[in-house]
Design an enzyme around this catalytic site. Structure first.
Site, PDB file in Angstrom:
ATOM      1  N   TYR B 280      25.081  36.518  27.850  1.00 29.94           N
ATOM      2  CA  TYR B 280      26.323  36.080  27.734  1.00 29.94           C
ATOM      3  C   TYR B 280      27.543  36.898  27.676  1.00 29.94           C
ATOM      4  O   TYR B 280      27.602  38.131  26.884  1.00 29.94           O
ATOM      5  CB  TYR B 280      26.117  35.359  26.151  1.00 29.94           C
ATOM      6  CG  TYR B 280      27.253  34.147  26.097  1.00 29.94           C
ATOM      7  CD1 TYR B 280      28.548  34.276  25.839  1.00 29.94           C
ATOM      8  CD2 TYR B 280      26.891  32.938  25.839  1.00 29.94           C
ATOM      9  CE1 TYR B 280      29.569  33.306  25.962  1.00 29.94           C
ATOM     10  CE2 TYR B 280      27.754  31.813  25.797  1.00 29.94           C
ATOM     11  CZ  TYR B 280      29.007  32.219  25.873  1.00 29.94           C
ATOM     12  OH  TYR B 280      30.094  31.171  25.490  1.00 29.94           O
ATOM     13  N   TYR B 328      33.075  34.114  36.915  1.00 31.72           N
ATOM     14  CA  TYR B 328      32.286  32.952  37.509  1.00 31.72           C
ATOM     15  C   TYR B 328      32.882  31.514  36.970  1.00 31.72           C
ATOM     16  O   TYR B 328      33.752  30.524  37.740  1.00 31.72           O
ATOM     17  CB  TYR B 328      31.077  32.753  37.508  1.00 31.72           C
ATOM     18  CG  TYR B 328      29.707  31.598  37.546  1.00 31.72           C
ATOM     19  CD1 TYR B 328      29.988  30.874  38.645  1.00 31.72           C
ATOM     20  CD2 TYR B 328      29.184  31.391  36.497  1.00 31.72           C
ATOM     21  CE1 TYR B 328      28.978  29.551  38.542  1.00 31.72           C
ATOM     22  CE2 TYR B 328      28.465  30.195  36.419  1.00 31.72           C
ATOM     23  CZ  TYR B 328      28.501  29.429  37.470  1.00 31.72           C
ATOM     24  OH  TYR B 328      27.575  28.266  37.431  1.00 31.72           O
TER      25      TYR B 328
END
Ligand code: ZN
Lengths: 130, 381
Positions: B280, B328
């Site tokens: 993450y 992204y």
């Protein structure tokens, strides 16, 4: 910032302390754990209703960040230095350093508490170089 | 008791990502669900478990089930921030192992960019937050900045090292047609992107996008009947440490230390067995701290570990191969996309960004302000 749900039953003695120029925390008589923020039970042994105690207000900077993009309620105040302070009694709290250039504060610096009105008008603990 | 091979991931999909103004949180999740079921070769009527997380609406777990026309016999609305979906994967495995459901879907959607959903980090000043709120620390970035400041002071970590991670992550994004930011990025671009809360600059921070995803988790019996090769859950661990940064015991050690150790033990593998890692990346510092806490390097060595392109497409440590939350997409709670990318890599579906011969992957989700972590190990063998 003002919120009419504050202080609450857990925090009223804390904010009353700030109004009286005292930095209050809690301490467990059963296991000697220091508790901050103030809670209704010991975070270690679970004993209810820990004692209230008053800090000497002296501590060491544990972490610091100079805020350049302030949240909307704090617009116009940046840059300012938000701290995590380790008080000598063994608890950590967030605060802000005042009366000094924000970029001049370093981790490990000694600081002491002073009280000023916070954003909601309530006397609130801040820190300044010791 | 172990969750090793208790379930397999049979289908994954994103919804449209980025800026999707002609959508709601519900349409994005429906879009992802339909695509993930098609990927798995299953029907909506097969779904008997539903695991969701979100800060939109009043009762997201009920609203999404109603909208989709699913009445699950196993429901989980665990909300521990962006890591919720890695928690869900462990919970789905346990439920399937116990026979409580057979086909569980993990779902997420957000239109925070286009429709200003109530964001999970809206300012609070009640309960524990009343002791932080007066000081104006922007959340969550300021809390992560605090951790970075501590790591810098304790170990000599530098902004240049963090910038290198953002650069490597962008290099992966350039290989992913779905990534939001694909243009080249340099170390200087990151260092000059402007301070948000020192020592973090703007490009140390994740994107702010719309998007949704779905993951279809099935029992081993069902997995063996499907066309695509199953991706097995081999290990999972989860841990919750605190809610607010002033309560984090050590700002340089995240709850990944506990959850990661459990996941590795359950899977029976070690760090060097892994082919790729998805961690993450809400902020560059999140990745550094998680890598150290998971034991990929010793405490304090994270800065060196992530610098000089080591985690990029040409480096020796493939990390965040979709371009991550940094480049992204990052629709508020990013964790579901860690699962989606790891599954695609293990299936060999990643085209230009495919990691060669990938059979074993680790994913590690962090939520809140370094508050929660679930780490999962996935494999195709
Ligand atoms: Zn006690």
């Amino acid at each position: 910032m003002s919120d009419d749900t504050l202080p609450d039953p857990d925090s009223e003695p804390y904010w009353d302390g700030a109004a009286a120029g005292e930095l209050r925390y809690r301490h467990c008589a059963s296991c000697e754990t220091v508790i901050f923020y103030p809670r209704s039970l010991c975070t270690h042994c679970g004993a209810p209703n820990p004692d209230w105690a008053v800090s000497k207000g002296q501590g060491t900077v544990y972490a610091v960040s100079v805020v350049h993009r302030a949240p909307p309620a704090f617009k116009g105040q940046s840059p300012y230095a938000v701290l995590l302070v380790d008080l000598d009694e063994g608890f950590r709290m967030m605060s802000r350093i005042i009366d000094v250039e924000p970029d001049s504060v370093s981790i490990g610096d000694r600081v002491r508490v002073i009280f000023q009105d916070g954003p909601d008008g309530r006397p609130t603990p801040y820190f300044t170089p010791a | 008791m172990s969750l090793k091979r208790a379930c397999a991931i049979a289908g994954v999909a994103e919804s449209r990502l980025g800026v999707v103004p002609d959508s709601t949180v519900l349409t994005l999740q429906a879009e992802a669900l339909v695509a993930a079921l098609a990927d798995a070769g299953l029907e909506k009527s097969d779904v008997d478990g539903l695991l969701v997380s979100g800060a939109w609406g009043r009762l997201p777990g009920l609203q999404i089930a109603e909208y989709l026309g699913i009445q699950p016999s196993y429901a989980d609305s665990t909300m521990v921030g962006g890591a919720s979906f890695e928690f869900h994967l462990g919970h789905a495995a346990a439920a399937i192992q116990a026979g409580l459901c057979k086909v569980a879907v993990i779902l997420y959607g957000s239109t925070q960019r286009s429709r200003a959903d109530k964001y999970i980090f809206q300012i609070r000043n009640d309960l524990g937050y009343q002791y932080e709120a007066p000081y104006g620390l922007p959340t969550p970035v300021g809390s992560y900045a605090m951790a970075a400041s501590r790591h810098f002071a304790q170990y000599g970590t530098t902004s240049e090292q963090l910038a290198d991670l953002a650069v490597s992550t962008r290099e992966w994004a350039a290989l992913n047609p779905k990534a939001y930011r694909r243009e080249p990025l340099t170390r200087e671009d990151v260092l000059n992107s402007g301070p948000i809360a020192t020592p973090l600059n703007k490009l140390d921070c994740c994107l702010f996008t719309d998007g949704g995803g779905a993951v279809v988790v099935v029992s081993p019996e069902i997995a063996k009947t499907l066309d695509k090769a199953p991706v097995w859950l081999l290990g999972q661990g989860e841990s919750v440490s605190h809610a607010q940064i002033s309560e984090m015991p050590d700002l340089t050690v995240t709850p990944a230390a506990k959850s990661g150790a459990r996941a590795f033990e359950m899977a029976g593998v070690t760090h060097t067995d892994l082919d790729l890692v998805q961690i993450y990346d809400s902020f560059t510092i999140t990745v550094l701290l998680t890598l150290e806490s998971l034991g990929f390097c010793s405490p304090g060595a994270g800065g060196e570990f992530i610098s000089n392109g080591r985690t990029g497409p040409s480096g020796e440590f493939p990390l965040n191969t979709n371009g991550g939350g940094l480049s992204y997409c990052h629709p508020g709670q990013y964790g579901i996309f860690l699962i989606i990318e790891a599954v695609r890599q293990l299936r060999g579906e990643c085209d230009a960004r495919q990691v060669a011969d990938a059979t074993l992957a680790l994913i590690s989700g962090t939520g809140g302000v370094l508050s929660s972590n679930s780490t999962c190990i996935l494999g195709v063998e």
